[in-house]
Design an enzyme around this catalytic site. Structure first.
Site, PDB file in Angstrom:
ATOM      1  N   ARG A   4       0.823  -1.221   0.000  1.00 17.15           N
ATOM      2  CA  ARG A   4       0.000   0.000   0.000  1.00 17.15           C
ATOM      3  C   ARG A   4       0.858   1.274   0.000  1.00 17.15           C
ATOM      4  O   ARG A   4       0.527   2.279   0.644  1.00 17.15           O
ATOM      5  CB  ARG A   4      -0.960   0.026   1.216  1.00 17.15           C
ATOM      6  CG  ARG A   4      -1.948  -1.112   1.248  1.00 17.15           C
ATOM      7  CD  ARG A   4      -2.912  -1.115   0.072  1.00 17.15           C
ATOM      8  NE  ARG A   4      -3.676  -2.356   0.070  1.00 17.15           N
ATOM      9  CZ  ARG A   4      -3.314  -3.471  -0.567  1.00 17.15           C
ATOM     10  NH1 ARG A   4      -2.216  -3.496  -1.322  1.00 17.15           N
ATOM     11  NH2 ARG A   4      -4.052  -4.547  -0.507  1.00 17.15           N
ATOM     12  N   SER A  26     -11.140  -1.379   3.568  1.00 16.34           N
ATOM     13  CA  SER A  26     -10.411  -1.727   4.800  1.00 16.34           C
ATOM     14  C   SER A  26      -9.791  -0.460   5.385  1.00 16.34           C
ATOM     15  O   SER A  26      -9.075   0.253   4.688  1.00 16.34           O
ATOM     16  CB  SER A  26      -9.271  -2.703   4.493  1.00 16.34           C
ATOM     17  OG  SER A  26      -9.814  -3.884   4.010  1.00 16.34           O
ATOM     18  N   GLU A  80      -4.931   2.564   6.740  1.00 12.02           N
ATOM     19  CA  GLU A  80      -4.633   2.533   5.301  1.00 12.02           C
ATOM     20  C   GLU A  80      -5.302   3.747   4.652  1.00 12.02           C
ATOM     21  O   GLU A  80      -4.771   4.325   3.710  1.00 12.02           O
ATOM     22  CB  GLU A  80      -5.199   1.235   4.697  1.00 12.02           C
ATOM     23  CG  GLU A  80      -5.119   1.209   3.185  1.00 12.02           C
ATOM     24  CD  GLU A  80      -5.734  -0.040   2.577  1.00 12.02           C
ATOM     25  OE1 GLU A  80      -5.622  -1.135   3.168  1.00 12.02           O
ATOM     26  OE2 GLU A  80      -6.330   0.095   1.493  1.00 12.02           O
TER      27      GLU A  80
HETATM   28  C1  FAD Z   1     -15.814  -1.139  -0.904  1.00 10.12           C
HETATM   29  C2  FAD Z   1     -14.366  -0.854  -1.056  1.00 10.12           C
HETATM   30  C3  FAD Z   1     -13.475  -1.891  -1.297  1.00 10.12           C
HETATM   31  C4  FAD Z   1     -12.108  -1.637  -1.430  1.00 10.12           C
HETATM   32  N1  FAD Z   1     -11.274  -2.683  -1.682  1.00 10.12           N
HETATM   33  C5  FAD Z   1      -9.968  -2.443  -1.828  1.00 10.12           C
HETATM   34  C6  FAD Z   1      -9.063  -3.523  -2.102  1.00 10.12           C
HETATM   35  O1  FAD Z   1      -9.454  -4.674  -2.239  1.00 10.12           O
HETATM   36  N2  FAD Z   1      -7.746  -3.234  -2.218  1.00 10.12           N
HETATM   37  C7  FAD Z   1      -7.261  -1.967  -2.093  1.00 10.12           C
HETATM   38  O2  FAD Z   1      -6.050  -1.768  -2.218  1.00 10.12           O
HETATM   39  N3  FAD Z   1      -8.094  -0.927  -1.846  1.00 10.12           N
HETATM   40  C8  FAD Z   1      -9.412  -1.139  -1.708  1.00 10.12           C
HETATM   41  N4  FAD Z   1     -10.254  -0.099  -1.442  1.00 10.12           N
HETATM   42  C9  FAD Z   1      -9.697   1.262  -1.265  1.00 10.12           C
HETATM   43  C10 FAD Z   1      -9.612   2.098  -2.550  1.00 10.12           C
HETATM   44  O3  FAD Z   1     -10.577   1.681  -3.488  1.00 10.12           O
HETATM   45  C11 FAD Z   1      -8.225   2.014  -3.188  1.00 10.12           C
HETATM   46  O4  FAD Z   1      -7.226   2.480  -2.312  1.00 10.12           O
HETATM   47  C12 FAD Z   1      -8.164   2.853  -4.485  1.00 10.12           C
HETATM   48  O5  FAD Z   1      -6.982   2.543  -5.149  1.00 10.12           O
HETATM   49  C13 FAD Z   1      -8.205   4.354  -4.244  1.00 10.12           C
HETATM   50  O6  FAD Z   1      -8.395   4.985  -5.485  1.00 10.12           O
HETATM   51  P1  FAD Z   1      -9.155   6.379  -5.575  1.00 10.12           P
HETATM   52  O7  FAD Z   1      -9.130   6.836  -6.982  1.00 10.12           O
HETATM   53  O8  FAD Z   1     -10.495   6.285  -4.954  1.00 10.12           O
HETATM   54  O9  FAD Z   1      -8.190   7.268  -4.707  1.00 10.12           O
HETATM   55  P2  FAD Z   1      -8.604   8.385  -3.651  1.00 10.12           P
HETATM   56  O10 FAD Z   1      -9.304   7.739  -2.511  1.00 10.12           O
HETATM   57  O11 FAD Z   1      -9.297   9.489  -4.340  1.00 10.12           O
HETATM   58  O12 FAD Z   1      -7.167   8.858  -3.187  1.00 10.12           O
HETATM   59  C14 FAD Z   1      -6.328   8.001  -2.463  1.00 10.12           C
HETATM   60  C15 FAD Z   1      -4.937   8.663  -2.382  1.00 10.12           C
HETATM   61  O13 FAD Z   1      -4.380   8.716  -3.675  1.00 10.12           O
HETATM   62  C16 FAD Z   1      -4.020  10.063  -4.009  1.00 10.12           C
HETATM   63  N5  FAD Z   1      -4.278  10.211  -5.454  1.00 10.12           N
HETATM   64  C17 FAD Z   1      -5.412   9.944  -6.145  1.00 10.12           C
HETATM   65  N6  FAD Z   1      -5.225  10.177  -7.460  1.00 10.12           N
HETATM   66  C18 FAD Z   1      -3.949  10.604  -7.612  1.00 10.12           C
HETATM   67  C19 FAD Z   1      -3.162  11.016  -8.740  1.00 10.12           C
HETATM   68  N7  FAD Z   1      -3.641  11.041  -9.996  1.00 10.12           N
HETATM   69  N8  FAD Z   1      -1.879  11.374  -8.509  1.00 10.12           N
HETATM   70  C20 FAD Z   1      -1.348  11.369  -7.240  1.00 10.12           C
HETATM   71  N9  FAD Z   1      -2.059  11.008  -6.145  1.00 10.12           N
HETATM   72  C21 FAD Z   1      -3.340  10.632  -6.330  1.00 10.12           C
HETATM   73  C22 FAD Z   1      -4.930  10.941  -3.156  1.00 10.12           C
HETATM   74  O14 FAD Z   1      -4.367  12.213  -2.902  1.00 10.12           O
HETATM   75  C23 FAD Z   1      -5.025  10.117  -1.875  1.00 10.12           C
HETATM   76  O15 FAD Z   1      -3.938  10.361  -1.023  1.00 10.12           O
HETATM   77  C24 FAD Z   1     -11.628  -0.311  -1.315  1.00 10.12           C
HETATM   78  C25 FAD Z   1     -12.526   0.739  -1.077  1.00 10.12           C
HETATM   79  C26 FAD Z   1     -13.878   0.474  -0.957  1.00 10.12           C
HETATM   80  C27 FAD Z   1     -14.829   1.620  -0.728  1.00 10.12           C
END
Ligand code: FAD
Length: 314
Positions: free
Chosen positions: A171, A223, A293
């Site tokens: 992560r 998580s 996380e």
């Molecule tokens: C129901 C559910 C299930 C999930 N299951 C998993 C799983 O199985 N495995 C897992 O790893 N995660 C899981 N997640 C968490 C999440 O989906 C992941 O961490 C995902 O990769 C986050 O992507 P996001 O676009 O929503 O990022 P955001 O939540 O919008 O941002 C997360 C971080 O990334 C940074 N960021 C976003 N875009 C950029 C960019 N273009 N450049 C630089 N920084 C950036 C943001 O500033 C922030 O710090 C889950 C979440 C939910 C709600």
């Protein structure tokens, strides 16, 4: 005002004084002064350049699926990439812009008979968020399929990074360390062999497992804690007797104790109190410190738990 004029004159989509709970999968979060939705990487670069020149406090987000935003909101600008979402599959290589939804990219790859991205079909974030977090599931991680990324460094200089440059770990990626912004990334997969289970079937099995094990009908950010070495956060929280524990409308899920869910009108402070409680209880019972996380935006009254022996060392 000057910033707002620029956005208006450039035709860049934005919301003013708008609640971030409309963006987050937690459905929690106060207002941001501006939420900007660039439609292309060029628009994103323009907005970032202006924000830097005018010293405007800003954060780049994707789908906000891993973020808890303070009830007080964010006194600055949120730049959401979700409309920069083009991707293409060329042979076994996928090139995707930062705001493309990882689940869609991964599903298309599976449909094209490519293996390696099955793990990502149920992860509800963007490519940018997934690379930043080195997202993963079911023994797969972004780092396994990552090929290169075009990013901006802290001074907004364009840089191309290969896998070896990314310092991926659990992560974690270099983007986190150096506040880089991802513009686009490429992933390299393999064509499935005849004797393999079809990638689509494998992805569907993972999705089924998620529906069985995770509280997907409630808003959450997935998580809450990282997996401690040789253990599971959810199991530790459950063994600490906290499954189903509720503060306001925030609740440690009965279905999966690693998730905190929003039962309706949960406040960010309720979630922070549950995080503190889970960290403290697990630490006192098992001597393991759970590390969040999820990422935090804004200011919180409830701190994260710091064990006394660590506090004394500070
Ligand atoms: C129901 C559910 C299930 C999930 N299951 C998993 C799983 O199985 N495995 C897992 O790893 N995660 C899981 N997640 C968490 C999440 O989906 C992941 O961490 C995902 O990769 C986050 O992507 P996001 O676009 O929503 O990022 P955001 O939540 O919008 O941002 C997360 C971080 O990334 C940074 N960021 C976003 N875009 C950029 C960019 N273009 N450049 C630089 N920084 C950036 C943001 O500033 C922030 O710090 C889950 C979440 C939910 C709600």
């Amino acid at each position: 005002m000057e910033f707002e004029m620029y956005l208006k004159n450039s035709g860049i989509e934005f919301l003013k004084d708008h609640p971030l709970k409309d963006l987050t999968t937690f459905k929690i979060g106060g207002k941001a002064r501006y939420i900007i939705f660039p439609k292309s990487t060029e628009e994103l670069v323009k907005v970032l350049t202006l924000a830097k020149d005018k010293a405007i406090n800003h954060v780049v987000v994707g789908n906000c699926s891993n973020i808890l935003v303070s009830d007080k909101g964010f006194d600055g600008t949120i730049i959401a990439t979700v409309k920069i979402d083009f991707f293409k599959i060329d042979g076994n290589v996928i090139e995707a812009e930062c705001g493309a939804m990882l689940s869609q990219v991964a599903r298309k790859a599976c449909e094209a008979g490519l293996k390696g991205f099955e793990f990502a079909v149920g992860i509800p974030g963007t490519v940018g968020g997934a690379v930043y977090m080195n997202a993963g599931a079911y023994d797969g991680e972004i780092k396994d399929v990552f090929e290169w990324a075009e990013v901006l460094d802290e001074n907004l200089n364009p840089v191309e990074l290969g896998r070896a440059d990314m310092r991926f770990s659990y992560r974690h990626s270099r983007l986190k360390e150096e506040k880089m912004v991802l513009l686009r990334a490429a992933f390299c997969l393999k064509f499935a062999d005849k004797e393999d289970i079809s990638p689509l079937q494998k992805a569907n099995e993972f999705s089924k497992r998620r529906r069985e094990k995770q509280p997907l009908s409630y808003p959450s950010a997935g998580s809450v804690f990282k997996r401690p070495p040789n253990n599971y956060a959810g199991k530790l929280i459950e063994d600490a007797g906290l499954k189903g524990y509720r503060i306001g409308d925030a609740c440690i899920s009965e279905k999966h104790a690693g998730f905190i869910i929003n039962l309706g009108d949960a406040k960010a402070e309720d979630v922070r109190k549950l995080i503190y409680l889970a960290q403290k209880t697990v630490y006192e019972k098992f001597g393991i410190l759970l590390e969040p996380e999820i990422q935090f935006i804004g200011e919180f009254e409830t701190p994260l738990f710091v064990p006394e022996n660590v506090q004394n060392r500070r």
